[in-house]
Design a protein around this motif. Structure first.
Motif, PDB file in Angstrom:
ATOM      1  N   GLU A 246     -44.122   6.970 -42.616  1.00 18.99           N
ATOM      2  CA  GLU A 246     -42.968   7.774 -43.277  1.00 18.99           C
ATOM      3  C   GLU A 246     -41.537   7.860 -42.585  1.00 18.99           C
ATOM      4  O   GLU A 246     -40.610   7.738 -43.304  1.00 18.99           O
ATOM      5  N   SER A 247     -41.610   7.340 -41.252  1.00 16.54           N
ATOM      6  CA  SER A 247     -40.399   7.218 -40.602  1.00 16.54           C
ATOM      7  C   SER A 247     -39.416   6.035 -41.323  1.00 16.54           C
ATOM      8  O   SER A 247     -38.261   6.201 -41.421  1.00 16.54           O
ATOM      9  N   VAL A 248     -40.161   5.207 -41.716  1.00 15.94           N
ATOM     10  CA  VAL A 248     -39.221   4.064 -42.470  1.00 15.94           C
ATOM     11  C   VAL A 248     -38.657   4.177 -43.663  1.00 15.94           C
ATOM     12  O   VAL A 248     -37.743   4.123 -44.320  1.00 15.94           O
ATOM     13  N   ILE A 249     -39.415   5.400 -44.370  1.00  9.88           N
ATOM     14  CA  ILE A 249     -38.887   5.736 -45.648  1.00  9.88           C
ATOM     15  C   ILE A 249     -37.818   6.765 -45.252  1.00  9.88           C
ATOM     16  O   ILE A 249     -36.710   6.810 -45.985  1.00  9.88           O
ATOM     17  N   THR A 250     -37.790   7.461 -44.309  1.00  8.34           N
ATOM     18  CA  THR A 250     -36.679   8.720 -43.869  1.00  8.34           C
ATOM     19  C   THR A 250     -35.319   7.846 -43.383  1.00  8.34           C
ATOM     20  O   THR A 250     -34.229   7.907 -43.784  1.00  8.34           O
ATOM     21  N   VAL A 251     -35.735   6.678 -42.778  1.00  2.25           N
ATOM     22  CA  VAL A 251     -34.584   5.582 -42.164  1.00  2.25           C
ATOM     23  C   VAL A 251     -34.000   4.986 -43.349  1.00  2.25           C
ATOM     24  O   VAL A 251     -32.658   5.091 -43.650  1.00  2.25           O
ATOM     25  N   THR A 252     -34.524   4.904 -44.491  1.00  2.85           N
ATOM     26  CA  THR A 252     -34.391   3.967 -45.680  1.00  2.85           C
ATOM     27  C   THR A 252     -33.398   5.267 -46.340  1.00  2.85           C
ATOM     28  O   THR A 252     -32.321   4.627 -46.885  1.00  2.85           O
ATOM     29  N   GLU A 253     -33.716   6.307 -46.495  1.00  4.64           N
ATOM     30  CA  GLU A 253     -33.056   7.310 -47.299  1.00  4.64           C
ATOM     31  C   GLU A 253     -31.620   7.585 -46.617  1.00  4.64           C
ATOM     32  O   GLU A 253     -30.699   8.005 -47.265  1.00  4.64           O
ATOM     33  N   ALA A 254     -31.683   7.722 -45.365  1.00  5.51           N
ATOM     34  CA  ALA A 254     -30.612   8.036 -44.651  1.00  5.51           C
ATOM     35  C   ALA A 254     -29.530   6.810 -44.723  1.00  5.51           C
ATOM     36  O   ALA A 254     -28.363   6.946 -44.827  1.00  5.51           O
ATOM     37  N   LYS A 255     -30.185   5.621 -44.676  1.00 13.51           N
ATOM     38  CA  LYS A 255     -29.255   4.579 -44.824  1.00 13.51           C
ATOM     39  C   LYS A 255     -28.511   4.463 -46.388  1.00 13.51           C
ATOM     40  O   LYS A 255     -27.353   4.154 -46.423  1.00 13.51           O
ATOM     41  N   ALA A 256     -29.247   4.652 -47.425  1.00 17.98           N
ATOM     42  CA  ALA A 256     -28.688   4.938 -48.644  1.00 17.98           C
ATOM     43  C   ALA A 256     -27.783   6.088 -48.816  1.00 17.98           C
ATOM     44  O   ALA A 256     -26.493   5.697 -49.485  1.00 17.98           O
ATOM     45  N   ALA A 257     -28.111   7.059 -48.099  1.00 21.53           N
ATOM     46  CA  ALA A 257     -26.973   8.293 -48.147  1.00 21.53           C
ATOM     47  C   ALA A 257     -25.479   7.945 -47.486  1.00 21.53           C
ATOM     48  O   ALA A 257     -24.595   8.067 -47.901  1.00 21.53           O
ATOM     49  N   ALA A 258     -25.632   7.207 -46.353  1.00 17.46           N
ATOM     50  CA  ALA A 258     -24.599   6.628 -45.681  1.00 17.46           C
ATOM     51  C   ALA A 258     -23.678   5.688 -46.298  1.00 17.46           C
ATOM     52  O   ALA A 258     -22.572   5.900 -46.624  1.00 17.46           O
ATOM     53  N   LEU A 259     -24.422   4.765 -47.019  1.00 20.05           N
ATOM     54  CA  LEU A 259     -23.745   3.819 -47.712  1.00 20.05           C
ATOM     55  C   LEU A 259     -23.087   4.213 -48.859  1.00 20.05           C
ATOM     56  O   LEU A 259     -21.788   3.924 -49.457  1.00 20.05           O
ATOM     57  N   SER A 260     -23.519   5.489 -49.450  1.00 26.85           N
ATOM     58  CA  SER A 260     -22.989   6.255 -50.669  1.00 26.85           C
ATOM     59  C   SER A 260     -21.883   6.869 -50.283  1.00 26.85           C
ATOM     60  O   SER A 260     -20.595   6.802 -50.841  1.00 26.85           O
ATOM     61  N   ASP A 261     -21.760   7.547 -49.046  1.00 26.95           N
ATOM     62  CA  ASP A 261     -20.791   8.324 -48.707  1.00 26.95           C
ATOM     63  C   ASP A 261     -19.434   7.335 -48.218  1.00 26.95           C
ATOM     64  O   ASP A 261     -18.411   7.713 -48.075  1.00 26.95           O
ATOM     65  N   LEU A 262     -20.029   6.112 -47.627  1.00 26.29           N
ATOM     66  CA  LEU A 262     -19.078   4.927 -47.283  1.00 26.29           C
ATOM     67  C   LEU A 262     -18.297   4.402 -48.471  1.00 26.29           C
ATOM     68  O   LEU A 262     -17.409   3.552 -48.300  1.00 26.29           O
ATOM     69  N   ALA A 263     -19.049   4.753 -49.912  1.00 26.61           N
ATOM     70  CA  ALA A 263     -18.467   4.085 -50.840  1.00 26.61           C
ATOM     71  C   ALA A 263     -18.584   2.494 -50.895  1.00 26.61           C
ATOM     72  O   ALA A 263     -17.741   1.750 -51.195  1.00 26.61           O
ATOM     73  N   VAL A 264     -19.831   2.098 -50.230  1.00 28.24           N
ATOM     74  CA  VAL A 264     -20.020   0.621 -50.276  1.00 28.24           C
ATOM     75  C   VAL A 264     -20.781   0.243 -51.459  1.00 28.24           C
ATOM     76  O   VAL A 264     -21.426   0.812 -52.184  1.00 28.24           O
ATOM     77  N   THR A 265     -19.919  -0.814 -52.195  1.00 33.48           N
ATOM     78  CA  THR A 265     -20.415  -1.104 -53.406  1.00 33.48           C
ATOM     79  C   THR A 265     -20.641  -2.819 -53.520  1.00 33.48           C
ATOM     80  O   THR A 265     -20.531  -3.332 -52.561  1.00 33.48           O
ATOM     81  N   CYS A 266     -21.712  -3.112 -54.376  1.00 36.37           N
ATOM     82  CA  CYS A 266     -22.287  -4.425 -54.723  1.00 36.37           C
ATOM     83  C   CYS A 266     -21.262  -4.922 -55.609  1.00 36.37           C
ATOM     84  O   CYS A 266     -20.174  -4.717 -56.108  1.00 36.37           O
ATOM     85  N   LEU A 267     -21.377  -6.470 -55.815  1.00 37.89           N
ATOM     86  CA  LEU A 267     -20.584  -7.105 -56.699  1.00 37.89           C
ATOM     87  C   LEU A 267     -20.322  -6.594 -58.028  1.00 37.89           C
ATOM     88  O   LEU A 267     -19.357  -6.686 -58.690  1.00 37.89           O
ATOM     89  N   ASP A 268     -21.541  -5.756 -58.763  1.00 45.03           N
ATOM     90  CA  ASP A 268     -21.334  -5.496 -59.950  1.00 45.03           C
ATOM     91  C   ASP A 268     -20.494  -3.879 -60.022  1.00 45.03           C
ATOM     92  O   ASP A 268     -20.434  -3.363 -61.062  1.00 45.03           O
ATOM     93  N   GLY A 269     -20.231  -3.557 -58.721  1.00 48.31           N
ATOM     94  CA  GLY A 269     -19.265  -2.391 -58.779  1.00 48.31           C
ATOM     95  C   GLY A 269     -20.092  -1.068 -58.542  1.00 48.31           C
ATOM     96  O   GLY A 269     -19.393   0.118 -58.198  1.00 48.31           O
ATOM     97  N   ARG A 270     -21.335  -1.146 -58.647  1.00 51.87           N
ATOM     98  CA  ARG A 270     -22.172   0.109 -58.316  1.00 51.87           C
ATOM     99  C   ARG A 270     -22.400   0.302 -56.745  1.00 51.87           C
ATOM    100  O   ARG A 270     -22.300  -0.648 -55.976  1.00 51.87           O
TER     101      ARG A 270
END
Length: 235
Positions: free
Chosen positions: A153-177
Motif C-alpha cells: 500500500e505504501s507504493v500506492i501512497t508514494v505514487t499518489e503523492a508523486k502525481a499530486a506533486a507533478l500536478s502542482d508543479l504543472a509538469v506536462t507531457c508532449l501532448d500538453g496534458r
C-alpha cells in the motif's frame, strides 16, 4: 508533527543505524542492519532484505544493453555485495535531490527524491515511449515495523503523492496534458523492522486515511517538489 530537512538531524538516523552519503555521482543510503524492502529498482527489485540503496548518476545519453550488469559492476567498485543492495540510475543532477523527514512517536520517515521531467508521461497519452533515464527516483526509509500489505500500500501512497506533486508543479507531457510521472520512474521503500516496533506499534495500513500514510505522502510530495523546482529552474 512537522516536516524537516534530514540533513540537519543526521545523528537521529545514525542512532538508528541509517547513514547516507551524497555527491555528484551517487546517493548512497546504508543501514547497519538489513532493511525489509519493496522496490521496482533495476537491481535488487521486488521484496528483499537489503543493507544498501544506491542511486547512480548516468549521462542523459546512457544506452546500455545490460543495465543490471552495469549496476552490479558499479556496486562492486564501491565494495558493496550485489545481493545486499538495491541500485537505481538517473540522469537528473543528484545535487538537486529533494529530502524530507518526519519524526513520529512510533515511527519516523526519511525520503530522498531525484527528479527529472524530460520524459514526462501520462496514462493514455500519445507520445514517444522513451526509456531514457530522465526519471523520478523515490527512496523512502521507515524506522518502524511494516507488514507486507503495508509495504504494498505504501507504493500506492508514494505514487499518489508523486502525481499530486507533478500536478502542482504543472509538469506536462508532449501532448500538453498534466503528467503523472515519467516513463522510467522507480521507487524503493525500506523499513528497519525493529522487533520492539513489531510488538508495540506495527504499521499495518499506509493509505491516506492513516496518520502514517498521510505523513508519508506529505514527505514524498515535499521532496518531489523540492527536487522538481530545482530541475525546472535549470531548464
Amino acid at each position: 508533527m512537522s516536516m524537516k530537512d534530514p540533513r540537519q538531524s543526521t545523528l537521529f538516523w545514525e542512532n538508528r543505524g541509517v547513514h547516507w552519503a551524497q555527491n555528484r555521482e551517487l546517493i548512497h543510503i546504508r543501514s547497519n542492519g538489513r532493511l525489509r524492502t519493496i522496490s521496482s529498482a533495476i537491481h535488487g527489485g521486488g521484496m528483499n532484505n537489503l543493507c544498501d540503496i544506491v542511486n547512480f548518476k548516468v549521462p542523459k545519453t546512457y544506452n546500455c544493453e545490460a543495465p543490471k550488469l552495469d549496476l552490479s559492476l558499479r556496486l562492486s567498485k564501491l565494495g558493496i555485495q550485489e545481493n545486499d543492495a538495491a541500485a537505481l540510475m538517473t540522469a537528473a543532477r543528484l545535487e538537486d535531490a529533494g529530502w524530507a523527514e518526519v519524526q513520529g512517536a512510533q515511527w519516523s520517515i526519511l525520503v530522498c527524491v531525484t527528479a527529472g521531467f524530460s520524459n514526462a508521461a501520462r496514462v493514455g497519452g500519445e507520445y514517444l515511449k522513451s526509456l531514457e533515464p530522465g526519471t523520478i527516483n523515490t527512496i523512502v526509509i521507515v524506522d518502524g515495523y511494516m507488514t507486507e500489505e503495508a509495504f504494498v500500500e505504501s507504493v500506492i501512497t508514494v505514487t499518489e503523492a508523486k502525481a499530486a506533486a507533478l500536478s502542482d508543479l504543472a509538469v506536462t507531457c508532449l501532448d500538453g496534458r498534466i503528467a503523472t510521472g515519467t516513463t522510467t520512474d522507480a521507487v524503493v521503500v525500506g523499513a528497519t523492522q525493529n522487533s520492539e516496533y513489531q510488538r508495540e506499534c506495527p504499521i499495518e495500513y499506509t493509505g491516506l486515511a492513516t496518520e502514517f500514510g498521510e505523513q508519508l505522502a506529505t514527505a514524498v510530495y515535499t521532496a518531489i517538489c523540492e527536487s522538481g523546482r530545482r530541475y525546472i529552474l535549470r531548464q
